[in-house]
Motif scaffolding. Structure first.
Motif, PDB file in Angstrom:
ATOM      1  N   GLU A   1       0.824  -1.210   0.000  1.00  0.00           N
ATOM      2  CA  GLU A   1       0.000   0.000   0.000  1.00  0.00           C
ATOM      3  C   GLU A   1       0.859   1.261   0.000  1.00  0.00           C
ATOM      4  OE1 GLU A   1      -2.450  -0.411   3.410  1.00  0.00           O
ATOM      5  OE2 GLU A   1      -3.818  -1.887   2.492  1.00  0.00           O
ATOM      6  N   GLN A   2       2.041   1.183   0.613  1.00  0.00           N
ATOM      7  CA  GLN A   2       2.957   2.325   0.638  1.00  0.00           C
ATOM      8  C   GLN A   2       3.724   2.498  -0.682  1.00  0.00           C
ATOM      9  OE1 GLN A   2       5.389   1.457   4.039  1.00  0.00           O
ATOM     10  NE2 GLN A   2       3.865   2.202   5.521  1.00  0.00           N
ATOM     11  N   GLY A   3       3.474   1.601  -1.619  1.00  0.00           N
ATOM     12  CA  GLY A   3       4.125   1.698  -2.921  1.00  0.00           C
ATOM     13  C   GLY A   3       5.540   1.153  -2.939  1.00  0.00           C
ATOM     14  N   ARG A   4       5.911   0.330  -1.939  1.00  0.00           N
ATOM     15  CA  ARG A   4       7.249  -0.244  -1.902  1.00  0.00           C
ATOM     16  C   ARG A   4       7.426  -1.267  -3.030  1.00  0.00           C
ATOM     17  NH1 ARG A   4      10.384   3.077   1.099  1.00  0.00           N
ATOM     18  NH2 ARG A   4       9.593   3.351   3.216  1.00  0.00           N
ATOM     19  N   LYS A   5       8.609  -1.288  -3.593  1.00  0.00           N
ATOM     20  CA  LYS A   5       8.916  -2.300  -4.603  1.00  0.00           C
ATOM     21  C   LYS A   5       9.349  -3.609  -3.966  1.00  0.00           C
ATOM     22  CE  LYS A   5      10.454   1.040  -8.071  1.00  0.00           C
ATOM     23  NZ  LYS A   5      11.596   1.483  -8.914  1.00  0.00           N
ATOM     24  N   ALA A   6       9.746  -3.550  -2.697  1.00  0.00           N
ATOM     25  CA  ALA A   6      10.195  -4.752  -1.987  1.00  0.00           C
ATOM     26  C   ALA A   6       9.835  -4.616  -0.517  1.00  0.00           C
ATOM     27  CB  ALA A   6      11.700  -4.946  -2.153  1.00  0.00           C
ATOM     28  N   VAL A   7       9.733  -5.755   0.150  1.00  0.00           N
ATOM     29  CA  VAL A   7       9.489  -5.761   1.581  1.00  0.00           C
ATOM     30  C   VAL A   7      10.694  -6.398   2.260  1.00  0.00           C
ATOM     31  CG1 VAL A   7       8.305  -8.007   1.504  1.00  0.00           C
ATOM     32  CG2 VAL A   7       7.882  -6.422   3.410  1.00  0.00           C
ATOM     33  N   LEU A   8      11.111  -5.823   3.385  1.00  0.00           N
ATOM     34  CA  LEU A   8      12.332  -6.258   4.066  1.00  0.00           C
ATOM     35  C   LEU A   8      11.989  -7.226   5.189  1.00  0.00           C
ATOM     36  CD1 LEU A   8      15.411  -5.732   3.982  1.00  0.00           C
ATOM     37  CD2 LEU A   8      15.062  -4.066   5.811  1.00  0.00           C
ATOM     38  N   LEU A   9      12.520  -8.438   5.092  1.00  0.00           N
ATOM     39  CA  LEU A   9      12.333  -9.452   6.118  1.00  0.00           C
ATOM     40  C   LEU A   9      13.624  -9.626   6.910  1.00  0.00           C
ATOM     41  CD1 LEU A   9      10.567 -12.309   4.103  1.00  0.00           C
ATOM     42  CD2 LEU A   9       9.538 -10.264   5.106  1.00  0.00           C
ATOM     43  N   ARG A  10      13.471  -9.799   8.208  1.00  0.00           N
ATOM     44  CA  ARG A  10      14.602 -10.184   9.042  1.00  0.00           C
ATOM     45  C   ARG A  10      14.486 -11.679   9.298  1.00  0.00           C
ATOM     46  NH1 ARG A  10      15.983  -8.620  15.225  1.00  0.00           N
ATOM     47  NH2 ARG A  10      18.230  -9.007  15.172  1.00  0.00           N
ATOM     48  N   VAL A  11      15.482 -12.427   8.840  1.00  0.00           N
ATOM     49  CA  VAL A  11      15.387 -13.891   8.809  1.00  0.00           C
ATOM     50  C   VAL A  11      16.529 -14.508   9.600  1.00  0.00           C
ATOM     51  CG1 VAL A  11      15.321 -15.930   7.319  1.00  0.00           C
ATOM     52  CG2 VAL A  11      14.286 -13.786   6.549  1.00  0.00           C
ATOM     53  N   THR A  12      16.204 -15.525  10.393  1.00  0.00           N
ATOM     54  CA  THR A  12      17.209 -16.275  11.151  1.00  0.00           C
ATOM     55  C   THR A  12      17.357 -17.669  10.552  1.00  0.00           C
ATOM     56  OG1 THR A  12      16.708 -15.081  13.201  1.00  0.00           O
ATOM     57  CG2 THR A  12      17.842 -17.188  13.414  1.00  0.00           C
ATOM     58  N   ARG A  13      18.607 -18.058  10.326  1.00  0.00           N
ATOM     59  CA  ARG A  13      18.917 -19.408   9.846  1.00  0.00           C
ATOM     60  C   ARG A  13      19.948 -20.001  10.792  1.00  0.00           C
ATOM     61  NH1 ARG A  13      20.106 -17.585   3.634  1.00  0.00           N
ATOM     62  NH2 ARG A  13      17.974 -17.016   3.056  1.00  0.00           N
ATOM     63  N   GLY A  14      19.518 -20.902  11.647  1.00  0.00           N
ATOM     64  CA  GLY A  14      20.440 -21.428  12.645  1.00  0.00           C
ATOM     65  C   GLY A  14      20.865 -20.313  13.581  1.00  0.00           C
ATOM     66  N   ASP A  15      22.180 -20.055  13.652  1.00  0.00           N
ATOM     67  CA  ASP A  15      22.702 -18.989  14.495  1.00  0.00           C
ATOM     68  C   ASP A  15      22.935 -17.700  13.719  1.00  0.00           C
ATOM     69  OD1 ASP A  15      22.653 -20.611  16.656  1.00  0.00           O
ATOM     70  OD2 ASP A  15      24.785 -21.114  16.639  1.00  0.00           O
ATOM     71  N   ASN A  16      22.606 -17.696  12.435  1.00  0.00           N
ATOM     72  CA  ASN A  16      22.847 -16.522  11.591  1.00  0.00           C
ATOM     73  C   ASN A  16      21.553 -15.753  11.360  1.00  0.00           C
ATOM     74  OD1 ASN A  16      25.604 -17.023  11.224  1.00  0.00           O
ATOM     75  ND2 ASN A  16      25.167 -18.476   9.584  1.00  0.00           N
ATOM     76  N   THR A  17      21.655 -14.442  11.382  1.00  0.00           N
ATOM     77  CA  THR A  17      20.513 -13.569  11.114  1.00  0.00           C
ATOM     78  C   THR A  17      20.883 -12.610   9.998  1.00  0.00           C
ATOM     79  OG1 THR A  17      19.803 -13.685  13.421  1.00  0.00           O
ATOM     80  CG2 THR A  17      18.934 -11.867  12.089  1.00  0.00           C
ATOM     81  N   LEU A  18      19.959 -12.395   9.059  1.00  0.00           N
ATOM     82  CA  LEU A  18      20.220 -11.468   7.961  1.00  0.00           C
ATOM     83  C   LEU A  18      18.907 -10.851   7.510  1.00  0.00           C
ATOM     84  CD1 LEU A  18      20.679 -13.419   4.642  1.00  0.00           C
ATOM     85  CD2 LEU A  18      20.013 -14.555   6.751  1.00  0.00           C
ATOM     86  N   PHE A  19      19.028  -9.747   6.780  1.00  0.00           N
ATOM     87  CA  PHE A  19      17.877  -9.088   6.178  1.00  0.00           C
ATOM     88  C   PHE A  19      17.762  -9.518   4.722  1.00  0.00           C
ATOM     89  CE2 PHE A  19      18.599  -6.261   9.766  1.00  0.00           C
ATOM     90  CZ  PHE A  19      17.305  -5.975  10.187  1.00  0.00           C
ATOM     91  N   VAL A  20      16.542  -9.792   4.296  1.00  0.00           N
ATOM     92  CA  VAL A  20      16.279 -10.208   2.919  1.00  0.00           C
ATOM     93  C   VAL A  20      15.176  -9.321   2.361  1.00  0.00           C
ATOM     94  CG1 VAL A  20      15.578 -12.080   1.393  1.00  0.00           C
ATOM     95  CG2 VAL A  20      16.931 -12.583   3.453  1.00  0.00           C
ATOM     96  N   ALA A  21      15.451  -8.657   1.254  1.00  0.00           N
ATOM     97  CA  ALA A  21      14.442  -7.820   0.596  1.00  0.00           C
ATOM     98  C   ALA A  21      13.809  -8.623  -0.533  1.00  0.00           C
ATOM     99  CB  ALA A  21      15.085  -6.548   0.056  1.00  0.00           C
ATOM    100  N   ILE A  22      12.511  -8.881  -0.404  1.00  0.00           N
ATOM    101  CA  ILE A  22      11.806  -9.681  -1.414  1.00  0.00           C
ATOM    102  C   ILE A  22      10.927  -8.759  -2.248  1.00  0.00           C
ATOM    103  CG2 ILE A  22      10.197 -11.575  -1.791  1.00  0.00           C
ATOM    104  CD1 ILE A  22      11.119 -12.812   0.750  1.00  0.00           C
ATOM    105  N   PRO A  23      11.082  -8.790  -3.572  1.00  0.00           N
ATOM    106  CA  PRO A  23      10.270  -7.919  -4.432  1.00  0.00           C
ATOM    107  C   PRO A  23       8.778  -8.206  -4.274  1.00  0.00           C
ATOM    108  CG  PRO A  23      12.088  -8.915  -5.649  1.00  0.00           C
ATOM    109  CD  PRO A  23      12.026  -9.615  -4.331  1.00  0.00           C
ATOM    110  N   LEU A  24       7.984  -7.146  -4.368  1.00  0.00           N
ATOM    111  CA  LEU A  24       6.537  -7.259  -4.311  1.00  0.00           C
ATOM    112  C   LEU A  24       5.993  -7.198  -5.722  1.00  0.00           C
ATOM    113  CD1 LEU A  24       5.741  -4.943  -1.273  1.00  0.00           C
ATOM    114  CD2 LEU A  24       5.827  -7.442  -1.317  1.00  0.00           C
ATOM    115  N   GLU A  25       5.191  -8.171  -6.091  1.00  0.00           N
ATOM    116  CA  GLU A  25       4.703  -8.267  -7.464  1.00  0.00           C
ATOM    117  C   GLU A  25       3.861  -7.074  -7.873  1.00  0.00           C
ATOM    118  OE1 GLU A  25       2.652 -11.928  -7.707  1.00  0.00           O
ATOM    119  OE2 GLU A  25       4.446 -13.172  -7.504  1.00  0.00           O
ATOM    120  N   ASN A  26       3.112  -6.522  -6.922  1.00  0.00           N
ATOM    121  CA  ASN A  26       2.204  -5.423  -7.247  1.00  0.00           C
ATOM    122  C   ASN A  26       2.750  -4.071  -6.841  1.00  0.00           C
ATOM    123  OD1 ASN A  26       0.346  -7.301  -8.215  1.00  0.00           O
ATOM    124  ND2 ASN A  26      -0.610  -7.548  -6.188  1.00  0.00           N
TER     125      ASN A  26
END
Length: 516
Positions: free
Chosen positions: A488-513
């Motif tokens: 709704e804010q017109g973002r081209k991507a949404v930022l997720l904070r993701v944990t994999r085991g003991d590692n944490t990272l940010f992942v920006a996933i494109p939004l189709e609309n």
């Protein structure tokens, strides 16, 4: 007769000249006529030479001759033999359990005795024989008093070290120190005479410069190969010092720890790794740059170990998608994915989502740059760090700690029977931690559409989403709501904070609309 002959001869020549002159006149007249006729059809356009496109031409250099270089540096390069004791567990690991307690009269007893493998009742009666393995690598003298540089993976696990010179002399060596993170090690030999040695180059080589590798490939000591620097700054996933030179000089097993020289006889790199499906040379080798090796070797020579500054954060690059999702104008800096507990970063107040821009006014664009800069300071050093947070830029002082030993990474688990909720725009199925049977905070990814945007960004089953667009999430509905809000804010991507085991990272996933 004589006069007539001469006259006739002159006449013939003259006639020929006249005939030629007439032909030239006719040809000239014809050419002029064509030129005039052509002028009547269309004007002749002359293009200045400066306006014409010219291909790039470079004067070819003379073919190199490395004879003088090789004669000078060959005595400084050595073979490194490493002897390591085979542990009892290693000797038994290849024996099936059914054969480990065989009786003395078993037919295979003779076989095991011949190969010195412990077994049966005889193992309880007497101590086993010690067995040793031997491996080989390369190295080079860096001082006249016998200091030798090689790779850490060459000496790793070794108990005895032998240096073999270019003349075949064998010298006992001791291990001064080694550093696994940079894959460098330092040995020391004693000798009655001073050793010939080489120096590290002060300047990094340029792509295209000649290099000469000398080493001990496949046990063939004193082997010389040549090539060029193919690339610089290669990241091969080896750690914080991933800043390798790529060279195409032939490098094989046994070349590890050997030098790569420039045409001046200076060491520009320490040969460390190759890319090869077969284990042999395919023209892609990697060398630790001299600029990195000099500092590490200096530390090892001083106290046998390397101490590095430590901030205590997990970091990742600021990608175009991440910059857009945060509303940033550029991809400068290094993103803090996680602040670890009881660390200098935690004490200084850093938070996940901060973007570190500078350390003591030195820009750090990317995890590799930040890690190298921080590691370059000694523990307890105070540094000023400039960072971005929620649209504002601030500076704080941090007292660095000592980098701890590496920890093993744990893997996340998922429940096959989890009650999932589908987030269509991301291409993932989610479940609460309770539904997935995981003792974590956040939302567990249970399935990933292989053709969806999440899969393209490396999201895998078992990953845990803890934040979406900076908001903590605990249910799949929370994730869906924040994704919809970003759209709704017109973002081209949404930022997720993701944990994999003991590692944490940010992942920006494109939004189709998202808006284009």
């Amino acid at each position: 007769m004589k006069l007539t002959k001469n006259t006739n001869s002159n006449v013939v020549s003259l006639s020929a000249a006249k005939t030629t002159s007439k032909r030239r006149s006719r040809l000239l007249n014809g050419t002029m006529a064509l030129a005039i006729a052509g002028a009547m059809v269309a004007p002749l356009t002359l293009v200045p030479a400066s306006a014409q496109a010219e291909p790039v031409r470079v004067k070819a250099p003379a073919m190199p001759n490395f004879v003088g270089l090789v004669d000078a540096v060959r005595p400084t390069v050595v073979s490194v033999r490493v002897r390591s004791e085979v542990k009892e567990d290693d000797r038994m690991s290849g024996i099936p359990p059914m054969f480990r307690d065989m009786p003395e009269d078993h037919p295979l007893q003779k076989f095991f005795r011949e190969f010195g493998i412990p077994h049966g009742e005889s193992q309880q009666k007497k101590a086993p024989r010690k067995r040793f393995d031997q491996s080989q690598g390369s190295g080079f003298f860096i001082s006249d008093d016998g200091f030798v540089v090689t790779n850490e993976h060459v000496v790793n696990g070794g108990t005895e070290f032998t240096i073999v010179t270019s003349e075949g002399d064998e010298l006992e060596a001791t291990l001064v120190g080694s550093d696994k993170r940079s894959d460098l090690a330092l040995l020391k030999v004693e000798g009655k005479e001073k050793f010939q040695y080489v120096a590290f180059a002060e300047e990094a080589p340029l792509v295209g410069e000649w290099v000469v590798a000398v080493g001990n490939p496949f046990g063939l000591g004193g082997t010389v190969t040549s090539g060029i620097v193919s690339a610089r700054g290669r990241d091969i996933g080896a750690g914080i010092y991933d800043d390798f030179l790529q060279i195409d000089a032939s490098v094989n097993r046994g070349n590890s720890g050997g030098p790569a020289f420039n045409v001046k006889g200076e060491v520009v790199g320490v040969n460390s790794a190759i890319v090869s499906p077969s284990g042999g040379n395919v023209g892609i080798a990697f060398a630790i740059p001299a600029q990195t090796a000099k500092k590490i070797i200096s530390d090892l020579k001083e106290d046998g170990s390397v101490t590095r500054g430590w901030l205590g954060v997990q970091i990742q690059p600021v990608t175009k998608d991440i910059a857009e999702s945060l509303g940033l104008d550029s991809e400068n800096g290094t993103l803090v994915a996680e602040v670890q507990g009881d660390t200098p970063a935690k004490a200084a107040g850093f938070q996940a989502g901060d973007i570190i821009l500078k350390v003591n006014d030195e820009e750090v664009n990317g995890p590799r740059e930040l890690a190298k800069v921080i590691a370059g300071y000694s523990p307890n050093t105070e540094v000023e760090i400039t960072y971005w947070r929620n649209g504002d830029i601030d500076t704080t002082t941090v007292k660095l700690g000592a980098i701890p030993e590496e920890k093993n990474q744990a893997s996340a688990t998922k429940s096959k029977d989890a009650n999932t909720a589908l987030v269509d725009s991301l291409g993932i199925e989610l479940a609460t931690a309770e539904q997935a049977g995981a003792d974590v905070e956040g939302v567990v990814v249970t399935q990933v559409d292989p053709d969806g945007p999440a899969a393209d960004k490396g999201i895998t089953p078992g990953s845990v989403i803890t934040e979406v667009a900076g908001i903590k999430v605990v249910t799949p509905t929370d994730v869906a709501e924040q994704v919809e809000k970003a759209r709704e804010q017109g973002r081209k991507a949404v930022l997720l904070r993701v944990t994999r085991g003991d590692n944490t990272l940010f992942v920006a996933i494109p939004l189709e609309n998202g808006d284009n």
